[in-house]
Design an enzyme around this catalytic site. Structure first.
Site, PDB file in Angstrom:
ATOM      1  N   LYS A  44      -9.133 -11.685 -17.004  1.00 42.57           N
ATOM      2  CA  LYS A  44      -9.256 -11.821 -18.389  1.00 42.57           C
ATOM      3  C   LYS A  44      -8.473 -13.225 -19.037  1.00 42.57           C
ATOM      4  O   LYS A  44      -9.178 -13.801 -19.903  1.00 42.57           O
ATOM      5  CB  LYS A  44      -8.582 -10.553 -19.168  1.00 42.57           C
ATOM      6  CG  LYS A  44      -8.909 -10.329 -20.647  1.00 42.57           C
ATOM      7  CD  LYS A  44     -10.257  -9.897 -20.948  1.00 42.57           C
ATOM      8  CE  LYS A  44     -10.492  -9.564 -22.294  1.00 42.57           C
ATOM      9  NZ  LYS A  44     -11.830  -8.773 -22.582  1.00 42.57           N
ATOM     10  N   CYS A  54       5.211  -6.084   1.804  1.00 41.38           N
ATOM     11  CA  CYS A  54       5.809  -4.662   2.035  1.00 41.38           C
ATOM     12  C   CYS A  54       4.984  -4.013   3.116  1.00 41.38           C
ATOM     13  O   CYS A  54       5.119  -4.274   4.339  1.00 41.38           O
ATOM     14  CB  CYS A  54       5.311  -4.343   0.626  1.00 41.38           C
ATOM     15  SG  CYS A  54       6.327  -2.515   0.415  1.00 41.38           S
ATOM     16  N   TYR A  55       3.859  -3.121   2.896  1.00 42.95           N
ATOM     17  CA  TYR A  55       3.000  -2.406   3.757  1.00 42.95           C
ATOM     18  C   TYR A  55       2.505  -3.525   4.726  1.00 42.95           C
ATOM     19  O   TYR A  55       2.442  -3.242   5.841  1.00 42.95           O
ATOM     20  CB  TYR A  55       1.931  -1.523   3.078  1.00 42.95           C
ATOM     21  CG  TYR A  55       1.232  -1.019   4.126  1.00 42.95           C
ATOM     22  CD1 TYR A  55       1.483   0.297   4.678  1.00 42.95           C
ATOM     23  CD2 TYR A  55      -0.095  -1.483   4.520  1.00 42.95           C
ATOM     24  CE1 TYR A  55       0.718   0.846   5.615  1.00 42.95           C
ATOM     25  CE2 TYR A  55      -0.873  -0.881   5.358  1.00 42.95           C
ATOM     26  CZ  TYR A  55      -0.616   0.400   5.933  1.00 42.95           C
ATOM     27  OH  TYR A  55      -1.408   1.038   6.854  1.00 42.95           O
ATOM     28  N   GLU A  88       4.949 -10.766  -6.295  1.00 41.84           N
ATOM     29  CA  GLU A  88       3.902 -10.894  -7.446  1.00 41.84           C
ATOM     30  C   GLU A  88       4.452 -10.209  -8.675  1.00 41.84           C
ATOM     31  O   GLU A  88       3.710 -10.592  -9.741  1.00 41.84           O
ATOM     32  CB  GLU A  88       2.682 -10.276  -6.774  1.00 41.84           C
ATOM     33  CG  GLU A  88       2.460  -8.561  -6.772  1.00 41.84           C
ATOM     34  CD  GLU A  88       3.019  -8.301  -5.379  1.00 41.84           C
ATOM     35  OE1 GLU A  88       2.786  -7.041  -5.179  1.00 41.84           O
ATOM     36  OE2 GLU A  88       3.873  -9.058  -4.751  1.00 41.84           O
ATOM     37  N   GLY A 132       0.756  -1.120  -0.107  1.00 42.62           N
ATOM     38  CA  GLY A 132      -0.089  -0.173   0.072  1.00 42.62           C
ATOM     39  C   GLY A 132       0.908   1.350  -0.142  1.00 42.62           C
ATOM     40  O   GLY A 132       2.105   1.162   0.212  1.00 42.62           O
ATOM     41  N   HIS A 148       8.209  -7.278  -3.420  1.00 40.40           N
ATOM     42  CA  HIS A 148       6.995  -7.499  -4.015  1.00 40.40           C
ATOM     43  C   HIS A 148       7.006  -8.853  -4.791  1.00 40.40           C
ATOM     44  O   HIS A 148       7.421  -8.735  -6.132  1.00 40.40           O
ATOM     45  CB  HIS A 148       6.466  -6.304  -4.956  1.00 40.40           C
ATOM     46  CG  HIS A 148       5.909  -5.232  -4.286  1.00 40.40           C
ATOM     47  ND1 HIS A 148       4.513  -5.243  -3.837  1.00 40.40           N
ATOM     48  CD2 HIS A 148       6.561  -4.136  -3.747  1.00 40.40           C
ATOM     49  CE1 HIS A 148       4.300  -4.242  -3.360  1.00 40.40           C
ATOM     50  NE2 HIS A 148       5.677  -3.492  -3.032  1.00 40.40           N
ATOM     51  N   SER A 153     -21.165  -8.476 -27.884  1.00 43.87           N
ATOM     52  CA  SER A 153     -20.138  -7.682 -28.424  1.00 43.87           C
ATOM     53  C   SER A 153     -19.503  -8.344 -29.537  1.00 43.87           C
ATOM     54  O   SER A 153     -18.912  -7.382 -30.327  1.00 43.87           O
ATOM     55  CB  SER A 153     -19.496  -6.725 -27.504  1.00 43.87           C
ATOM     56  OG  SER A 153     -18.384  -7.788 -26.904  1.00 43.87           O
ATOM     57  N   GLY A 154     -19.003  -9.489 -29.414  1.00 42.77           N
ATOM     58  CA  GLY A 154     -18.100 -10.266 -30.277  1.00 42.77           C
ATOM     59  C   GLY A 154     -16.877 -10.291 -29.618  1.00 42.77           C
ATOM     60  O   GLY A 154     -15.871 -10.798 -30.318  1.00 42.77           O
ATOM     61  N   GLY A 155     -16.659  -9.673 -28.502  1.00 49.88           N
ATOM     62  CA  GLY A 155     -15.468  -9.609 -27.737  1.00 49.88           C
ATOM     63  C   GLY A 155     -15.325 -10.952 -27.131  1.00 49.88           C
ATOM     64  O   GLY A 155     -16.110 -11.795 -27.154  1.00 49.88           O
ATOM     65  N   VAL A 156     -14.071 -11.176 -26.483  1.00 47.81           N
ATOM     66  CA  VAL A 156     -13.918 -12.778 -25.848  1.00 47.81           C
ATOM     67  C   VAL A 156     -14.848 -12.815 -24.830  1.00 47.81           C
ATOM     68  O   VAL A 156     -15.230 -13.970 -24.471  1.00 47.81           O
ATOM     69  CB  VAL A 156     -12.279 -12.861 -25.365  1.00 47.81           C
ATOM     70  CG1 VAL A 156     -11.847 -11.895 -24.439  1.00 47.81           C
ATOM     71  CG2 VAL A 156     -12.227 -14.142 -24.983  1.00 47.81           C
ATOM     72  N   ASP A 157     -15.085 -11.667 -23.891  1.00 51.86           N
ATOM     73  CA  ASP A 157     -15.828 -12.040 -22.646  1.00 51.86           C
ATOM     74  C   ASP A 157     -17.246 -12.591 -22.875  1.00 51.86           C
ATOM     75  O   ASP A 157     -17.742 -13.183 -22.653  1.00 51.86           O
ATOM     76  CB  ASP A 157     -15.951 -10.564 -21.803  1.00 51.86           C
ATOM     77  CG  ASP A 157     -14.638 -10.185 -21.469  1.00 51.86           C
ATOM     78  OD1 ASP A 157     -13.604 -10.995 -21.340  1.00 51.86           O
ATOM     79  OD2 ASP A 157     -14.387  -9.100 -21.012  1.00 51.86           O
ATOM     80  N   SER A 158     -18.010 -11.576 -23.628  1.00 49.88           N
ATOM     81  CA  SER A 158     -19.508 -12.076 -24.149  1.00 49.88           C
ATOM     82  C   SER A 158     -19.666 -13.298 -25.002  1.00 49.88           C
ATOM     83  O   SER A 158     -20.422 -13.888 -24.837  1.00 49.88           O
ATOM     84  CB  SER A 158     -19.986 -10.550 -24.769  1.00 49.88           C
ATOM     85  OG  SER A 158     -19.442 -10.416 -26.189  1.00 49.88           O
ATOM     86  N   SER A 159     -18.538 -13.411 -25.748  1.00 56.16           N
ATOM     87  CA  SER A 159     -18.450 -14.598 -26.677  1.00 56.16           C
ATOM     88  C   SER A 159     -18.340 -15.940 -25.765  1.00 56.16           C
ATOM     89  O   SER A 159     -19.021 -16.905 -25.939  1.00 56.16           O
ATOM     90  CB  SER A 159     -17.464 -14.421 -27.741  1.00 56.16           C
ATOM     91  OG  SER A 159     -17.739 -13.403 -28.678  1.00 56.16           O
TER      92      SER A 159
END
Length: 540
Positions: free
Chosen positions: A395, A102-103, A191, A75, A189, A243-249
């Site tokens: 994603k 860290c924090y 990550e 943080g 960090h 929409s044709g994007g990966v999420d909605s498809s």
């Protein structure tokens, strides 16, 4: 999907909070770090589920999730600063392994009786880690491994029962542990990709210290989601804005597998898609995937709305509001529908939840850069129960689900495309002529990127039209006075930060040559070499 700056509220109380699962999970307590989402992703890469929670979540509430481990994020604050965020001290008595980053490590030290003060020298960037105890947390982390540091405070005195696991030239307590209580802390960090050995450290915490099993797999998610969708929806109909994007498809494929033809997809063409995209999308879903799609051509309506509009945020909001209006009208015509499916992802949940609201002041911690493409939400009299099976996923996890479900690579690997489409890649007013110029230039860019084999190496590659700028040129011994187009190539892991891509000069030259020769109205091609930050990926 129908998206808003805040998730649309559901009328089904069961969707208001995540169900507690029997799967092993790691809880991430967020203190405002820019890397909290990244910690969650790194945990999930070990095939263990993780969730981000605000720092003021009570120990009792955390315990309800039955986590195998807790990670306290970094943080921007000092633990001794006024109004610095602190966690519920009750977490130390839960009997659950805890890793402070860290924090989070400094807070652990402070709350357990140690001492943290501002260091004589801060430590930022790469630092070499000298390992004093290679067991447990630092197993398989090489001595001398480079770790990413970002801190001005340091631990000067450890709490009782803690020992030093590693140090750096400027930080005597770079990694600490109380093995008896399973408390661990690192000043760096692990990550971030710059930390060599960071993934090994995280795996040690997840597998060896928290004793988690790798149950968070794509296949298990699909099976669980199908069961939940069928249980929630029953025999009723579901509407999805495609929409044709990966999420909605991906969501369309998942829903169709769960409920078949009781799913109706609505594709609203606002006129700002790329060349040939609407026709190709509808044909693909109807003829190849056999998923019902209602095609709504509203391009004239949106284009008329954009007449005289120049300011970017106003463009986004007007397009968002009009999208909701069209969606409302068409859903009533096609309905009735009891359920609305949304491709909400986990970052959307984190960003729109109260994890970034300071409870003391009520103010939002994060600064808004630009609004989402569909702003405002559904009308209050258009009520749906939400179906959001992707709300637990990042994603990259959605892409994996899409691949397993059988989506073609052209959709699964499709680069991000903004909701307002080409409307925000034309700087200034949008006209049919300008849209046609940009569509043609964009098509050439995509064709050449695909031919080069670089498409999957780039986060995004696109063109931006500057119609308010003209420059002198020469074509066929004649003077031209036409517009420039900007090429934008970026690499990124998650879109939060990005760097401009070092695309081969030969490829840039081919694209530029084709655009000025094949697209009337464009006589100059330039390239954007700005990273994010300080710039954004899109121009508007």
């Amino acid at each position: 999907m129908v998206s808003t700056s805040q998730p649309i509220p559901s009328t089904d109380p069961s969707t208001q909070s995540e169900k507690v699962s029997d799967r092993p999970m790691i809880a991430i307590v967020d203190f405002g770090s820019q890397y909290s989402e990244l910690i969650a992703r790194r945990i999930r890469e070990t095939q263990v589920y993780s969730e981000v929670m605000p720092y003021y979540t009570s120990a009792e509430e955390i315990a309800k999730f039955r986590p195998r481990g807790i990670i306290l994020s970094g943080g921007p604050n000092s633990v001794y600063a006024p109004n610095a965020p602190h966690c519920d001290p009750g977490i130390w008595d839960l009997g659950i392994p805890i890793l402070g980053v860290c924090y989070g490590m400094q807070l652990m030290v402070q709350q357990l009786g140690g001492r943290v003060e501002q260091a004589d020298r801060g430590e930022y960037g790469k630092a070499s880690l000298t390992i004093d105890d290679p067991t447990d947390l630092l197993t398989n982390v090489d001595d001398g491994a480079v770790m990413w540091m970002s801190h001005g405070d340091s631990v000067l005195e450890m709490p009782a029962g803690f020992t030093v696991l590693a140090h750096t030239a400027n930080t005597p307590c770079a990694a600490i542990a109380n093995p008896e209580r399973n408390f661990y802390g690192v000043q760096f960090h692990p990550e971030v990709v710059h930390s060599i050995g960071g993934k090994a450290l995280i795996r040690n915490f997840v597998y060896h210290i928290c004793e988690c099993e790798p149950t968070w797999t794509t296949e298990s998610f699909i099976e669980e989601s199908i069961r939940e969708i069928r249980s929630q929806v029953g025999e009723k109909r579901v509407l999805l804005a495609l929409s044709g994007g990966v999420d909605s498809s991906t969501l369309a494929f998942l829903l169709h597998r769960a409920i078949g033809d009781r799913l109706t997809c609505m594709f609203i063409d606002q006129g700002f898609m790329r060349k040939g995209e609407p026709e190709r999308l509808v044909k693909l879903f109807k003829e190849q995937f056999h998923i019902p799609v209602e095609y709504i051509n509203a391009s004239d309506r949106f284009l008329n709305l954009m007449e005289g509009i120049i300011e970017p945020e106003r463009k986004r909001k007007l397009i968002g509001y009009e999208f909701i209006k069209v969606f409302e009208e068409e859903s009533r015509r096609l309905g009735p529908f009891d359920y609305l499916a949304q491709g909400t992802l986990y970052p959307d949940v984190i960003e729109s939840a109260d994890t970034n609201i300071d409870p003391a002041t009520g103010k939002r911690i994060a600064v808004k850069i630009k609004s989402h493409h569909n702003v405002g939400g559904l009308p209050p009299d258009l009520r749906f129960v939400l179906v959001e099976p992707l709300r637990k996923l990042f994603k990259d996890e959605v892409r994996k689900v899409g691949t397993v479900l059988g989506l073609p690579a052209e959709i699964v690997k499709r680069q991000p495309f903004p909701g307002p489409g080409l409307a925000i890649r034309i700087i200034g007013e949008i006209t049919p002529e300008r849209l046609e110029m940009l569509r043609d230039a964009d098509l050439i860019l995509r064709q050449e990127i695909n031919r080069s084999g670089m498409y999957n190496e780039l986060w995004q590659a696109f063109a931006v039209l500057l119609p308010t700028v003209r420059s002198v040129g020469v074509m066929g011994d004649a003077r031209t006075y036409a517009h420039p187009v900007v090429l934008r190539f970026v690499t990124s892991e998650d879109g939060m930060t990005a760097d401009w891509a070092k695309v081969p000069y030969e490829l840039i030259g081919t694209i530029a040559n084709r655009i000025v020769n094949e697209v009337p109205g464009i006589n100059r091609v330039v390239m954007d070499v700005t990273s994010k930050p300080p710039g954004t990926i899109e121009w508007e």
